[in-house]
Design a protein around this motif. Structure first.
Motif, short mmCIF file in Angstrom:
data_model
loop_
_atom_site.label_atom_id
_atom_site.label_comp_id
_atom_site.label_asym_id
_atom_site.label_seq_id
_atom_site.Cartn_x
_atom_site.Cartn_y
_atom_site.Cartn_z
N CYS A 281 -9.62 -5.94 -10.09
CA CYS A 281 -8.96 -4.96 -9.62
C CYS A 281 -9.54 -4.77 -8.36
O CYS A 281 -10.57 -4.74 -7.90
N HIS A 283 -9.65 -1.76 -6.63
CA HIS A 283 -10.47 -0.66 -6.67
C HIS A 283 -12.10 -0.58 -7.00
O HIS A 283 -12.73 -0.57 -5.82
N LEU A 288 -8.48 -6.54 -14.82
CA LEU A 288 -7.30 -6.22 -15.04
C LEU A 288 -6.63 -6.83 -16.26
O LEU A 288 -5.81 -6.37 -17.00
N THR A 299 -1.94 -2.33 -15.53
CA THR A 299 -2.76 -1.03 -15.38
C THR A 299 -4.10 -1.42 -15.76
O THR A 299 -4.67 -2.31 -16.79
N CYS A 300 -5.07 -1.35 -14.75
CA CYS A 300 -6.44 -1.64 -14.84
C CYS A 300 -7.02 -0.66 -16.07
O CYS A 300 -6.84 0.58 -16.11
N TYR A 305 -5.44 2.17 -12.24
CA TYR A 305 -4.82 1.64 -11.10
C TYR A 305 -3.72 0.53 -11.41
O TYR A 305 -3.88 -0.23 -12.26
N GLN A 306 -2.68 0.67 -10.71
CA GLN A 306 -1.51 -0.31 -11.29
C GLN A 306 -1.01 -1.10 -10.15
O GLN A 306 -1.06 -0.75 -9.02
N TYR A 307 -0.54 -2.25 -10.59
CA TYR A 307 0.00 -3.25 -9.90
C TYR A 307 1.28 -4.11 -10.69
O TYR A 307 1.25 -4.35 -11.71
N SER A 314 0.61 -2.23 -5.60
CA SER A 314 0.70 -1.06 -6.32
C SER A 314 2.13 -0.52 -5.81
O SER A 314 2.51 -0.67 -4.71
N GLU A 320 -2.71 -0.64 -2.70
CA GLU A 320 -3.60 -1.43 -3.32
C GLU A 320 -2.68 -2.86 -3.40
O GLU A 320 -1.67 -2.68 -4.02
#
Lengths: 376, 51
Positions: A281, A283, A288, A299-300, A305-307, A314, A320
């Motif tokens: 991730c 962050h 992940l 979603t981590c 944190y999302q991708y 993101s 990110e």
């Protein structure tokens, strides 16, 4: 996840978490003082300031052990992940308790002389060659300085400006702080206390922290070795590596591929599509691949944190990005190109035909999940 | 965690864990006995050998 910086990003979860910590600390302090007063006989009675000083120090020491155990516990069992989410607040509270303990020590033991308390702390005991009379206060001060550095840089502002890699390196100094504080206790309180209970508690804490880290580390090494063997055994050519079978990847979950000499890759399944992202991730380097797809985004599991699975970016307004990888499906096998693409690069997801019974199951699941989602 | 962080993590544990264990053992070795020695009882002095 936030676009701008806020002092503390309060949420109901964080409020509950902090309330539980505050109540726990308060309860510990009260119990420590009451039990000490009840159990210590008149000839060994301790004054109230020293009791509070000890309660603060021991509470900070125990909390530090809790903080250190959360990481390996979350790796060993996913049920501990909610504790990891807000570990930073626990770390800052640990520092605050340690700081109060240190201030009380300075006031009580070092402020009644002719020199300044800090000068007194640094010069009153210089028996560096004697183990039993070692100036253990300096070990505690060293640990506290590291905890201060960590607490001061715990905010995402510093994470972003120092870069996640430097920030993580700095925060790994917590182990050095822990070692210094263990010796602070062993050469301090344990030397003056006669009860066997105290050294037993310290040794049990050290064994717990070491044991959990060892167990989590061993498990990761074992998994990596197993995944790497599978990956190399099915190598197609130098760049395309056979990493898994489509049917082994659960819906909205990932298979983590471990290729020798490079970062792990998380291959996510969403519907009848597959996408690959780096497992790290952007962050704090969270895994992940141990997260899942929520609302169409990877979603981590650490901090949410999302991708997007297709391009590793993101969703707006967040910025990110993580590396993506090209994928292809041959039969039921998944092949990944080991060369990482620049963060945020769009890659068309690889598609596959779901098994007939799986397709029916998936349709059932969708029809069942649509209704509650609509109500929500 | 990245590979580099995992390596640093392991290295740190390899160095710190033995140091902490050695430190604990040394601190226990120099720790005074758990029960303070009772003061020597006065011995009645007798003449002419053993009482």
């Amino acid at each position: 996840m936030s676009v701008g910086y806020k002092a503390i990003q309060w949420s109901p979860h964080i409020r509950r978490y902090d309330l539980v910590i505050a109540l726990g600390v308060l309860l510990y302090m009260v119990l420590f003082v009451v039990i000490s007063k009840l159990t210590l006989s008149a000839d060994r009675a301790i004054s109230d300031p020293i009791l509070i000083l000890r309660a603060l120090g021991s509470c900070a020491y125990l909390l530090l052990h809790v903080v250190l155990c959360i990481g390996p516990l979350a790796r060993l069992d996913k049920r501990f992940l909610p504790l990891l989410f807000n570990r930073r607040h626990l770390g800052v509270i640990t520092f605050m308790l340690g700081l109060l303990h240190a201030l009380l020590v300075l006031v009580w033991y070092h402020s009644f002389g002719s020199v300044s308390p800090i000068h007194s702390l640094l010069t009153s005991n210089t028996s560096f060659t004697s183990l039993s009379a070692f100036p253990f206060e300096l070990l505690g001060a060293g640990g506290l300085v590291i905890l201060f550095l960590m607490a001061a840089t715990s905010h995402d502002f510093w994470l972003k400006n120092l870069s996640p890699a430097t920030w993580k390196r700095l925060h790994m100094l917590v182990y050095v702080a822990w070692a210094l504080l263990v010796m602070h206790v062993m050469l301090g309180a344990i030397q003056s206390e006669r009860s066997v209970l105290y050294p037993v508690v310290v040794i049990a804490g050290v064994a717990l922290v070491c044991g959990l880290h060892l167990a989590a580390g061993r498990r990761e090494v074992k998994q990596d070795r197993c995944n790497a063997q599978k990956a190399t055994a099915g190598a197609d050519d130098a760049n395309w590596i056979d990493v898994a079978c489509v049917d082994d990847i659960a819906e909205s979950r990932a298979h983590i591929a471990c290729l020798p000499g490079q970062e792990r890759i998380a291959i996510f399944r969403h519907g009848n599509k597959l996408s690959a992202l780096t497992n790290v991730c952007a962050h704090q380097g969270g895994p992940l691949g141990e997260g899942r797809i929520v609302d169409g985004c990877v979603t981590c599991p650490w901090h949410g944190y999302q991708y997007r699975p297709e391009d590793g970016s993101s969703p707006p307004p967040f910025t990110e990005r993580v590396s993506t990888f090209r994928l292809r499906v041959q039969g039921r096998r998944v092949l990944v190109n080991r060369t990482p693409l620049p963060p945020g690069t769009f890659v068309e997801p690889a598609t596959f035909e779901p098994l007939p019974d799986e397709h029916e199951e998936h349709s059932d699941e969708q029809s069942q999940s649509i209704e509650p989602a609509g109500h929500a | 965690m990245t590979r580099q962080h995992r390596k640093t993590h392991w290295l740190m544990w390899l160095i710190l864990a033995p140091l902490v264990v050695l430190g604990i053992l040394a601190a226990l070795a120099v720790r005074p006995a758990s029960t303070p020695a009772s003061p020597a009882l006065p011995v009645e002095q007798t003449e002419g050998g053993a009482p």
